[in-house]
Enzyme design. Structure first.
Site, mmCIF file in Angstrom:
data_model
loop_
_atom_site.group_PDB
_atom_site.id
_atom_site.type_symbol
_atom_site.label_atom_id
_atom_site.label_comp_id
_atom_site.label_asym_id
_atom_site.label_seq_id
_atom_site.Cartn_x
_atom_site.Cartn_y
_atom_site.Cartn_z
ATOM 1 N N GLY A 47 27.094 23.961 -31.600
ATOM 2 C CA GLY A 47 25.717 24.078 -31.127
ATOM 3 C C GLY A 47 25.091 22.708 -31.285
ATOM 4 O O GLY A 47 25.125 22.118 -32.370
ATOM 5 N N ASP A 237 23.220 21.518 -23.861
ATOM 6 C CA ASP A 237 23.809 20.463 -24.672
ATOM 7 C C ASP A 237 23.241 19.104 -24.308
ATOM 8 O O ASP A 237 23.210 18.190 -25.121
ATOM 9 C CB ASP A 237 25.330 20.455 -24.530
ATOM 10 C CG ASP A 237 25.921 21.573 -25.359
ATOM 11 O OD1 ASP A 237 25.889 22.727 -24.898
ATOM 12 O OD2 ASP A 237 26.358 21.304 -26.493
#
Lengths: 339, 339
Positions: A47, A237
């Site tokens: 993450g 991202d």
């Protein structure tokens, strides 16, 4: 929502080993640079925001060790930074966090005391963590306005507590809506190949008593057609200057399916995910991962016979994104964003 | 292409146990109705045409056993037929094959000799198998015209040799093109949850030396964007009167992705897959399978905590289908089909 994927106490860094979830909920120590790199590389922590926080703490842990050996200097930290940044090329938060640590060092490298430098680095890493937590709270507040009552939400991968160290990016509006008494239900895409949806998102939603249903990625279109989905929210991202968004593989297809079914498609991200230096999605480097992530599932012994593509991410063009849920509010074009 | 998923010799029925592929390539005996039902239910044999063939042979095997016990009568066969038809509700070929076997019995039930009835049933089952093989050959001949040189084809699930007993439906044009010297490459969607693409399609293409690349289902959109895909071909489990098509879950989403990327999307099927009694896709019954098919992969021990949806099929509306590749040629609307 008292779940802490990253713990930092007495200069010791611990993380939940996310590769063991959902079966085992355990913390592991990351006592040195090597273990930090291994944890990031092997997805024990993943993450984009969580990687950034872990890298910042990892930078501190390594710098602290160097300081104890009287080897803390610009060159050593440069090599350290390069090692960390190279681990996951797509997540912008990683290089962003490491650069902030480097800048902090530069700011203090003329300080007389090495202890002061170490203190400054420690404080900076803690500050990065606290900032990400605060950003998640604000994303939640921004995004909650989009959630109807009751709500059926679809998400991909894991952009929750486990991914951020806070209440998440994509899941922050879900948690905030739960907190204010709304009836939310989440369809969780399992997210092949690594299963962040099945293993992590479902687990943390369930841990926090949010009703949810697990589906395979290829069911998303059919669910959009046969059930009423109010909106899709994913994390990111990396978001480029024009709004193109790199996120977990499958996000691009999900955005197309959402558009086809007229389901609003939102990307939730802290400001650290926006990378204005990159003009558009064509310039995002996409990480290709090991083919074993795909073949391992299918009892395939003769792997050399298998040709596999395994891009970890894809790029969703801004034209497919209804809006960006950020700590600074909701925007439908990145040009409107102001720091 | 000398690969036989279904063998029938000396009144004995054998199939490749497809749940063991790609690791083990083994045949198992199906000596009685119980083993036939179990094999179909547990996906040891799957694919609409192959299920139909196996059910026809299974019908014969069971009828033959009843004949030996002097218990071959209309009621016994009705109960037998019901058992077989109920195994997989979505695949029309199953009920079609079983009904043909029943009709054959009715035609001969006044024959004086029980041996003659058994002979007639044996011949009918063999004929159904031969007809399906011939249909595959013709689908291949029809579809080959659509394959450019060189060609990049995407497929979903397994609609090849293993699914049909012949050279396949979706894969028949691929094999025919290979045979005539074209350079074909196939992108194989792994096809969650059961992995017919990863385990079966990749295996049989590789067995027959067709170049291919394995991807996860959620990569299909990104591959369409980043590589040149000439066409998508899938099989079908049931095609209704208006052309709506039930096929493996994920087909619907794939058709939307193909449309978005302007990639032609073809469905290949024998005439036995067309079900004119059903007006459209809204009337197709969709089989919901066990949640373990999805949870088993992710080391999820506390299954009771997991709410899962697992529709085995979805319905692709005719409007998303460029054309139907059939033994009788290629059609872009089912109304044009004539028997």
């Amino acid at each position: 929502m008292n779940l802490e994927p990253i713990l930092f106490e007495n200069d010791c860094l611990k993380i939940i080993d996310q590769t063991r979830l959902p079966d085992k909920f355990i913390y592991i120590n990351l006592p040195d640079l090597k273990s930090v790199c291994k944890a990031i590389r092997s997805l024990k922590i993943r993450g984009a925001p969580a990687i950034g926080i872990t890298a910042a703490y990892g930078f501190f842990v390594a710098a602290n060790a160097l300081a104890k050996k009287k080897k803390l200097n610009t060159d050593a930290l440069l090599s350290l930074a390069e090692k960390l940044i190279g681990l996951r090329p797509t997540a912008v938060n990683l290089s962003w966090a490491v650069k902030r640590m480097q800048d902090e060092y530069k700011k203090h490298s003329d300080d007389t005391s090495i202890e002061q430098v170490v203190d400054a680095l420690r404080n900076k890493a803690i500050m990065i963590h606290q900032e990400e937590k605060a950003a998640c709270e604000k994303i939640g507040e921004s995004g909650e306005k989009l959630i109807p009552q009751p709500a059926n939400i679809m998400t991909h991968c894991n952009a929750g507590i486990l991914a951020t160290g806070g209440i998440g990016t994509a899941l922050a509006p879900v948690y905030k809506s739960m907190g204010s008494g709304k009836n939310v239900h989440v369809f969780v895409n399992e997210t092949r190949p690594v299963g962040q949806g099945a293993r992590l998102t479902y687990w943390e939603l369930n841990y926090n008593k949010v009703p949810c249903t697990l589906i395979t990625d290829n069911m998303a279109g059919w669910i959009m057609k046969s059930k009423k989905i109010d909106l899709v929210i994913t994390g990111a991202d990396r978001i480029t200057a024009n709004g193109d968004t790199a996120n977990k593989i499958g996000t691009y297809a999900l955005a197309i399916l959402a558009k086809y079914h007229k389901v609003p498609f939102y990307v939730a991200a802290p400001l650290s995910t926006f990378d204005f230096k990159i003009p558009d999605g064509y310039n995002i480097m996409i990480e290709e991962r090991d083919k074993e992530e795909i073949t391992n599932f299918w009892n395939i012994k003769k792997k050399r016979l298998y040709k596999v593509m395994n891009p970890a991410f894809d790029v969703t063009p801004a034209s497919l994104i209804t809006g960006y849920i950020t700590p600074a509010g909701i925007f439908n074009r990145i040009e409107n964003l102001t720091y």
